[in-house]
Write a protein that holds these residues in place. Sequence first.
Motif, PDB file in Angstrom:
ATOM      1  N   ARG A 204       2.562   0.514   8.165  1.00 42.75           N
ATOM      2  CA  ARG A 204       2.786   1.703   7.341  1.00 42.75           C
ATOM      3  C   ARG A 204       1.575   2.603   7.436  1.00 42.75           C
ATOM      4  N   ALA A 205       1.824   3.889   7.699  1.00 45.10           N
ATOM      5  CA  ALA A 205       0.732   4.850   7.801  1.00 45.10           C
ATOM      6  C   ALA A 205       0.137   5.122   6.422  1.00 45.10           C
TER       7      ALA A 205
ATOM      8  N   PHE B 299      -3.427  -1.740  -6.457  1.00 51.68           N
ATOM      9  CA  PHE B 299      -2.365  -1.347  -5.545  1.00 51.68           C
ATOM     10  C   PHE B 299      -1.267  -2.404  -5.525  1.00 51.68           C
ATOM     11  N   ARG B 300      -0.077  -1.968  -5.119  1.00 49.66           N
ATOM     12  CA  ARG B 300       1.087  -2.846  -5.053  1.00 49.66           C
ATOM     13  C   ARG B 300       1.151  -3.519  -3.698  1.00 49.66           C
ATOM     14  N   ASN B 301       1.099  -4.835  -3.674  1.00 47.15           N
ATOM     15  CA  ASN B 301       1.233  -5.610  -2.446  1.00 47.15           C
ATOM     16  C   ASN B 301       2.713  -5.934  -2.264  1.00 47.15           C
ATOM     17  N   SER B 302       3.361  -5.299  -1.282  1.00 47.38           N
ATOM     18  CA  SER B 302       4.800  -5.479  -1.111  1.00 47.38           C
ATOM     19  C   SER B 302       5.148  -6.873  -0.602  1.00 47.38           C
ATOM     20  N   ALA B 303       4.212  -7.531   0.087  1.00 48.69           N
ATOM     21  CA  ALA B 303       4.480  -8.870   0.607  1.00 48.69           C
ATOM     22  C   ALA B 303       4.636  -9.887  -0.515  1.00 48.69           C
ATOM     23  N   THR B 304       3.853  -9.717  -1.581  1.00 47.52           N
ATOM     24  CA  THR B 304       3.927 -10.633  -2.723  1.00 47.52           C
ATOM     25  C   THR B 304       4.674 -10.024  -3.908  1.00 47.52           C
ATOM     26  N   ASP B 305       5.026  -8.723  -3.784  1.00 46.81           N
ATOM     27  CA  ASP B 305       5.751  -7.999  -4.834  1.00 46.81           C
ATOM     28  C   ASP B 305       4.993  -8.044  -6.164  1.00 46.81           C
TER      29      ASP B 305
ATOM     30  N   ALA C 172       2.337  10.282 -14.720  1.00 48.24           N
ATOM     31  CA  ALA C 172       2.025  11.174 -13.606  1.00 48.24           C
ATOM     32  C   ALA C 172       1.292  10.458 -12.476  1.00 48.24           C
ATOM     33  N   MET C 173       0.719   9.282 -12.774  1.00 46.90           N
ATOM     34  CA  MET C 173      -0.043   8.540 -11.768  1.00 46.90           C
ATOM     35  C   MET C 173       0.665   7.245 -11.374  1.00 46.90           C
ATOM     36  N   ALA C 174       1.920   7.092 -11.778  1.00 47.94           N
ATOM     37  CA  ALA C 174       2.600   5.809 -11.609  1.00 47.94           C
ATOM     38  C   ALA C 174       3.353   5.666 -10.288  1.00 47.94           C
ATOM     39  N   ASP C 175       3.519   6.760  -9.532  1.00 48.69           N
ATOM     40  CA  ASP C 175       4.335   6.674  -8.312  1.00 48.69           C
ATOM     41  C   ASP C 175       3.468   6.347  -7.085  1.00 48.69           C
ATOM     42  N   VAL C 176       2.645   5.339  -7.202  1.00 44.13           N
ATOM     43  CA  VAL C 176       1.760   4.937  -6.108  1.00 44.13           C
ATOM     44  C   VAL C 176       2.574   4.237  -5.019  1.00 44.13           C
ATOM     45  N   GLN C 177       2.383   4.624  -3.771  1.00 41.17           N
ATOM     46  CA  GLN C 177       3.117   3.983  -2.679  1.00 41.17           C
ATOM     47  C   GLN C 177       2.551   2.587  -2.422  1.00 41.17           C
ATOM     48  N   PRO C 178       3.397   1.567  -2.330  1.00 46.16           N
ATOM     49  CA  PRO C 178       2.920   0.204  -2.088  1.00 46.16           C
ATOM     50  C   PRO C 178       2.111   0.100  -0.797  1.00 46.16           C
ATOM     51  N   ASP C 179       1.084  -0.720  -0.817  1.00 49.17           N
ATOM     52  CA  ASP C 179       0.283  -1.089   0.357  1.00 49.17           C
ATOM     53  C   ASP C 179      -0.666  -0.001   0.834  1.00 49.17           C
ATOM     54  N   VAL C 180      -0.304   1.259   0.708  1.00 48.17           N
ATOM     55  CA  VAL C 180      -1.083   2.321   1.365  1.00 48.17           C
ATOM     56  C   VAL C 180      -1.792   3.260   0.399  1.00 48.17           C
ATOM     57  N   GLU C 181      -1.486   3.190  -0.874  1.00 49.14           N
ATOM     58  CA  GLU C 181      -2.167   4.002  -1.879  1.00 49.14           C
ATOM     59  C   GLU C 181      -2.631   3.105  -3.019  1.00 49.14           C
TER      60      GLU C 181
END
Length: 221
Positions: free
Chosen positions: A70-71, A102-108, A139-148
């Motif tokens: 993921r970029a 940050f959100r780790n999508s591998a471990t959810d 306003a700060m809750a839409d962080v993209q998993p893994d990359v932000e």
Amino acid sequence: MTATGLRRFREPPRAGRSGAPPVTLCELCAAPAGEDHGHVVNVERRGLLCACRACHLLFTRDTTGRARYRAVPRRYLHAPRFLLGAADWDEMQIPVRTAFFFRNSATDRTVAFYPSPAGATESLLPLETWERVLAANPAMADVQPDVEALLVDRRPDGGFACHLVPIDACYELVGLVRMRWKGFGGGQEAREAIEGFFAGLRERSRTVPPASDEGGGDDGG
């Protein structure tokens, strides 16, 4: 997070044999990446890779969320008044003024790290506490998993400021602390470097209006 792409954050740059500036190669196609290159996250291995423009754009186009790579985007937001209570900060067991989440999508799950002279140190994160913090700061809750990530800094007055940043910015801060920190208190050079880092973030960020106190937590300490 591990990768050869992190070396430029952990170590001073090294010149080539002729004394010329080092050339960073794309870790996906081996082409020159350029000085102001982007990064790509290997989601499975938690690796951060240097990427040329073509490779970065290739993995920007995937919006399924299931890709191996993921970029890392270049979005910067700043919330000068982030609703976070001192009790919540203590519950997250963070012993320093700054941490990133940050959100780790591998471990959810969402993970928390803070910079230290030894590198990025993980802190246990109570899920209920973090969900409460995000609910107070939509306003700060839409962080993209893994990359932000959300980079939270405790102000001298006890309140909190927050930056939504690309994940590589967090590891830039980790590398800065690792290289500049001296002794127990860090030293003047480290403190000035950290303040300069946050000043740079503020300059490139779009400021987010303060969240409403209604339904939120105490932002002081």
